[in-house]
Design an enzyme around this catalytic site. Sequence first.
Site, mmCIF file in Angstrom:
data_model
loop_
_atom_site.group_PDB
_atom_site.id
_atom_site.type_symbol
_atom_site.label_atom_id
_atom_site.label_comp_id
_atom_site.label_asym_id
_atom_site.label_seq_id
_atom_site.Cartn_x
_atom_site.Cartn_y
_atom_site.Cartn_z
ATOM 1 N N CYS A 65 6.966 -27.410 -137.903
ATOM 2 C CA CYS A 65 6.909 -26.235 -137.039
ATOM 3 C C CYS A 65 5.464 -26.118 -136.568
ATOM 4 C CB CYS A 65 7.414 -24.963 -137.737
ATOM 5 S SG CYS A 65 6.388 -24.287 -139.043
ATOM 6 N N HIS A 98 3.718 -36.850 -158.395
ATOM 7 C CA HIS A 98 3.515 -35.910 -159.494
ATOM 8 C C HIS A 98 4.544 -34.782 -159.529
ATOM 9 C CE1 HIS A 98 -1.050 -36.901 -160.054
ATOM 10 N NE2 HIS A 98 -0.326 -37.978 -159.835
#
Length: 160
Positions: A65, A98
């Site tokens: 966006c 992670h």
Amino acid sequence: MKIAIASDHAGFPLKEEVRDYVRKLGHDVQDLGAYNTEPSDYPDFAALVGKALMSGEVERGILICGSGVGVCVAANKMPGVRAGMCHDTYSAHQGVEHDEMNVLVLGARIIGAALAFECVESYLKANFIAKEERFVRRLNKVKAIEKQYMQPVAGTALGL
């Protein structure tokens, strides 16, 4: 890999370029809109990508966006969606490695196509480091928070 991509009107031009780039990298891309620059609402597109992930239709998503903030906030309201806004390659791969990030969020008014391509490639090449106990432990804590506070929608993959 199957990738869902979507944007609102502000992200449309960058989405078009990123979609084509992801295809050039050899991935199967589902373009979920927007399909032009007519004003549209970012939550609608975040929901489409989230639903594609929740159903197992795709393995990862990309949302765009104007700033990236709106679609990131909206996407993270959906169970199982871990969206991260990344405007650098380190965050794009580290979020997957992670945190098992499954939606890359980009701000079309923040970065250009060249940097977006680098971030996308870094994101798509990354894999969760499941063999490291600390990452699994932390991800399980995130999933526990999600389970405690999010009520799955009946009829979805998580709604049993």
